[in-house]
Design an enzyme around this catalytic site. Sequence first.
Site, PDB file in Angstrom:
ATOM      1  N   CYS A  47      -4.732  -1.768  -1.915  1.00 43.39           N
ATOM      2  CA  CYS A  47      -4.212   0.034  -2.295  1.00 43.39           C
ATOM      3  C   CYS A  47      -5.360   0.167  -3.394  1.00 43.39           C
ATOM      4  CB  CYS A  47      -3.250   0.439  -2.476  1.00 43.39           C
ATOM      5  SG  CYS A  47      -3.087   2.890  -2.841  1.00 43.39           S
ATOM      6  N   TYR A  52      -1.407   8.538  -2.261  1.00 46.49           N
ATOM      7  CA  TYR A  52      -0.709   8.363  -3.847  1.00 46.49           C
ATOM      8  C   TYR A  52      -1.945   9.133  -4.344  1.00 46.49           C
ATOM      9  CZ  TYR A  52       2.133   3.778  -3.784  1.00 46.49           C
ATOM     10  OH  TYR A  52       3.300   2.940  -2.972  1.00 46.49           O
ATOM     11  N   GLY A  53      -2.416   9.501  -3.654  1.00 46.00           N
ATOM     12  CA  GLY A  53      -3.849   9.889  -4.100  1.00 46.00           C
ATOM     13  C   GLY A  53      -3.952  11.131  -4.994  1.00 46.00           C
ATOM     14  N   GLU A  65      -1.523   7.843   8.827  1.00 49.81           N
ATOM     15  CA  GLU A  65      -0.140   7.866   8.378  1.00 49.81           C
ATOM     16  C   GLU A  65       0.348   8.094  10.072  1.00 49.81           C
ATOM     17  OE1 GLU A  65       2.066   6.663   6.489  1.00 49.81           O
ATOM     18  OE2 GLU A  65       0.091   5.560   6.151  1.00 49.81           O
ATOM     19  N   CYS A 100     -11.321   3.481   0.564  1.00 51.60           N
ATOM     20  CA  CYS A 100      -9.326   3.901   0.623  1.00 51.60           C
ATOM     21  C   CYS A 100      -9.003   2.684   1.807  1.00 51.60           C
ATOM     22  CB  CYS A 100      -9.176   5.381   0.267  1.00 51.60           C
ATOM     23  SG  CYS A 100      -7.769   5.445   1.263  1.00 51.60           S
ATOM     24  N   THR A 101      -8.129   2.164   1.488  1.00 49.03           N
ATOM     25  CA  THR A 101      -7.844   1.191   2.666  1.00 49.03           C
ATOM     26  C   THR A 101      -7.205   1.440   3.716  1.00 49.03           C
ATOM     27  OG1 THR A 101      -5.445   0.847   1.922  1.00 49.03           O
ATOM     28  CG2 THR A 101      -7.741  -0.897   0.844  1.00 49.03           C
ATOM     29  N   HIS A 102      -7.321   3.128   3.885  1.00 45.75           N
ATOM     30  CA  HIS A 102      -6.652   3.455   4.631  1.00 45.75           C
ATOM     31  C   HIS A 102      -7.760   3.725   5.937  1.00 45.75           C
ATOM     32  CE1 HIS A 102      -3.125   4.378   3.588  1.00 45.75           C
ATOM     33  NE2 HIS A 102      -2.444   4.686   4.608  1.00 45.75           N
ATOM     34  N   ASP A 134       0.362  -1.249  -0.062  1.00 48.20           N
ATOM     35  CA  ASP A 134      -0.294  -0.269   0.177  1.00 48.20           C
ATOM     36  C   ASP A 134       0.987   1.455   0.416  1.00 48.20           C
ATOM     37  OD1 ASP A 134      -2.269   1.718   0.132  1.00 48.20           O
ATOM     38  OD2 ASP A 134      -2.166   1.494   2.301  1.00 48.20           O
ATOM     39  N   SER A 135      -0.112   2.839  -0.637  1.00 42.61           N
ATOM     40  CA  SER A 135       0.961   3.449  -0.211  1.00 42.61           C
ATOM     41  C   SER A 135       1.883   3.859   1.210  1.00 42.61           C
ATOM     42  CB  SER A 135      -0.110   5.045  -0.862  1.00 42.61           C
ATOM     43  OG  SER A 135      -0.926   5.215   0.226  1.00 42.61           O
ATOM     44  N   THR A 159      -6.087   2.917  -4.571  1.00 42.33           N
ATOM     45  CA  THR A 159      -5.810   4.025  -5.356  1.00 42.33           C
ATOM     46  C   THR A 159      -4.486   3.794  -7.089  1.00 42.33           C
ATOM     47  OG1 THR A 159      -5.477   5.738  -4.401  1.00 42.33           O
ATOM     48  CG2 THR A 159      -4.663   6.452  -5.480  1.00 42.33           C
TER      49      THR A 159
HETATM   50  N1  DGL Z   1      -4.517   3.705   0.973  1.00 41.57           N
HETATM   51  C1  DGL Z   1      -4.598   3.774  -0.316  1.00 41.57           C
HETATM   52  C2  DGL Z   1      -5.726   3.502  -0.840  1.00 41.57           C
HETATM   53  O1  DGL Z   1      -6.430   3.133  -0.979  1.00 41.57           O
HETATM   54  C3  DGL Z   1      -3.986   4.910  -0.857  1.00 41.57           C
HETATM   55  C4  DGL Z   1      -4.310   6.601  -0.406  1.00 41.57           C
HETATM   56  C5  DGL Z   1      -3.089   7.486  -0.375  1.00 41.57           C
HETATM   57  O2  DGL Z   1      -2.291   7.277  -0.530  1.00 41.57           O
HETATM   58  O3  DGL Z   1      -3.946   8.188  -0.670  1.00 41.57           O
HETATM   59  O4  DGL Z   1      -6.605   4.048  -2.156  1.00 41.57           O
END
Ligand code: DGL
Length: 254
Positions: A69, A38-39, A147, A179-181, A6-7, A71
């Site tokens: 992730c 990464y967004g 984060e 988004c996985t966060h 993931d990012s 994204t």
């Molecule tokens: N966790 C990621 C996702 O699922 C990326 C979030 C990011 O880095 O912007 O989109």
Amino acid sequence: MIGIFDSGSGGLSVLREILKVLPREKYLFFADNAFCPYGEKTPQFIQDRGRAITDYLLSEGADIIVVACNTATAAAIAVLRNEYAVKFIGMEPAVKPAALSSETGVIGVLATAGTLKASKYLKTRGLYEDDVKISERVGKGFVELVERGILDGPEAEETVRQSLQPLLDDGADRIVLGCTHYPFLRDVIQRIAGPDVQVIDPAPAVARHLVHVMTEDGLIREDGGPSFPDVRIVASGDDTIAKRLYETIINNQQ
Ligand code: DGL
């Protein structure tokens, strides 16, 4: 060995669900937090990171790779599948279960800007937008909170409310975590949304899909593996928060 990336630490919310169904496999989780988020990055940038991380995971012995992730799935998984022989399992925003179960006929999707404008998402959206109203927002600041290891409290509430409230005001009774966060902020999201709103995380479905693919490919450990989680956490930046979140996951599962 299952490689996951993931990012940043968000993908640990996917690892959490995978460990529930595959507790005896060997894992290497890579958090690309030196390049997070990464967004807002270009697809080309994310594809290059995907290649570098894939090379690393393969060099460590990965037999299958989970792109934990949304994204990166949207921006890079097609390219990676084209260039590598290893199988990639990606994320899918849970628009379908949300659309099929909504009672108000309005669903809300929270995701990164990259995911919301990707053709992969737009295609899924197109399948359901005649049946339900789909309201979307970028979870602004959500990734940064996670984060920093901030998963609750006044700052998290304020940040979450700003992106979530417009979806609730539109009448959404399903909130898709795209988004996985975001699952790490689920308690805050649910508290603000209230008991009548169902929050949907696609990670359990991704975990089930992984079991299916690994079973088909004969990748499930035949000897049963160790009875404790065999997980290594690596980060391109500081690994403190990723390791702390991982500990939280493990402690909550015991
Ligand atoms: N966790 C990621 C996702 O699922 C990326 C979030 C990011 O880095 O912007 O989109």
